[in-house]
Design a protein around this motif. Structure first.
Motif, PDB file in Angstrom:
ATOM      1  N   LEU A 120      39.719  31.423  33.891  1.00 19.01           N
ATOM      2  CA  LEU A 120      39.482  32.739  33.148  1.00 19.01           C
ATOM      3  C   LEU A 120      38.183  33.238  33.666  1.00 19.01           C
ATOM      4  N   GLU A 123      38.735  34.721  36.943  1.00 12.35           N
ATOM      5  CA  GLU A 123      39.526  36.021  36.817  1.00 12.35           C
ATOM      6  C   GLU A 123      38.714  37.253  36.529  1.00 12.35           C
ATOM      7  N   ASP A 124      37.978  37.144  35.667  1.00 11.89           N
ATOM      8  CA  ASP A 124      36.949  38.264  35.205  1.00 11.89           C
ATOM      9  C   ASP A 124      35.980  38.556  36.151  1.00 11.89           C
ATOM     10  N   TYR A 127      38.126  40.290  38.717  1.00 12.79           N
ATOM     11  CA  TYR A 127      38.605  41.916  38.356  1.00 12.79           C
ATOM     12  C   TYR A 127      37.470  42.757  38.482  1.00 12.79           C
ATOM     13  N   LYS A 173      45.215  37.915  32.004  1.00 16.22           N
ATOM     14  CA  LYS A 173      44.692  38.501  33.137  1.00 16.22           C
ATOM     15  C   LYS A 173      45.245  39.326  34.168  1.00 16.22           C
ATOM     16  N   ARG A 176      46.420  42.780  32.542  1.00 12.57           N
ATOM     17  CA  ARG A 176      45.054  43.546  32.650  1.00 12.57           C
ATOM     18  C   ARG A 176      44.843  44.343  33.703  1.00 12.57           C
TER      19      ARG A 176
END
Length: 252
Positions: A120, A123-124, A127, A173, A176
């Motif tokens: 996660l 993923e941030d 992104y 994710k 988003r």
């Protein structure tokens, strides 16, 4: 322009199973691979007419990505400025005059979800990275992203809810990203088509019965949609537990 992406699950093994025949037949302008599983000097690919860019993992026989391109990019960068990510060789970015190509092998959160928190965080970071690139010029983001986004993207969705690659967090994710101005190209062309998968377990008869997951993607900046011509999974191609995926766009 034709772009191909394929998790080869070990390029040396895939070459023995016909990779070069497929490579020449498909005649891609850009060909991305994931899970190369080797170190520098362990293979020499004769890909006449292509520039080759490799991102090797430090750990032997693990991870790794590569991009082969007919057109020389303006710039090539590796990783996301994270030491751990770079050690695993998971990202290559090629900058061309009118777009970025980002080839990614996303970390698996593991069967017991022991790597979900790391996933996660990844993923941030990714992104933010894609958003930064997209602010400069359009992005083609591709690779093994290790998530089935919707129930239509895997055969046994009922029994896999909450499992690695189909957790609420991982799927969120992806949602988003798509909500922020990116497009899942295969679903753009085939929004409701079932049984399109890109990965199958090696368990006996699983692939023959098409009990699979769609975890490999071409995702593009929304403003590239008018240039899209086709996006598909080449499910008949063997040589790996994944199949190649193909994106066709007007010349950018």
């Amino acid at each position: 322009m034709k772009v191909v992406s394929w998790n080869v699950n070990g390029i040396r093994a895939c070459v023995r199973k016909g990779f070069l025949d497929y490579f020449r037949e498909v005649d891609a302008d850009i060909f991305c691979i994931q899970e190369s599983k080797l170190q520098e000097g362990q293979i020499e690919l004769d890909l006449e007419g292509y520039e080759q860019y490799w991102n090797y993992a430090v750990r032997k026989g693990y991870s790794g990505t590569a991009v082969f391109t007919k057109k020389k990019p303006i710039r090539v960068t590796y990783g996301l400025n994270s030491e751990e990510v770079q050690e695993e060789g998971r990202i290559i970015t090629l900058e061309f005059e009118t777009f970025f190509l980002v080839n990614v092998y996303t970390p698996n959160s593991k069967r017991d979800l022991s790597r979900l928190d790391y996933r996660l965080e990844w993923e941030d970071e990714l992104y933010s990275y894609l958003e930064q690139l997209d602010a400069i010029k359009p992005v083609i983001y591709c690779g093994d992203l290790n998530v089935a986004h919707q129930e239509i993207d895997l055969k046994n969705y009922k029994t896999n809810h909450g499992n690695s690659g189909f957790t609420t967090e991982e799927r969120g994710k992806m949602t988003r990203l798509l909500d922020s101005g990116f497009v899942d190209t295969l679903r753009y062309f085939h929004p409701e088509t079932e049984d399109i998968y890109t990965w199958w377990s090696y368990m006996k008869t699983i692939r023959e019965r098409n009990i699979g997951w769609r975890i490999d993607y071409f995702i593009v900046s929304k403003r590239l949609v008018p240039a899209l011509k086709d996006s598909k999974a080449d499910m008949s191609i063997m040589g790996s537990d994944h199949c190649p995926i193909i994106l066709e766009v007007d010349s950018l």
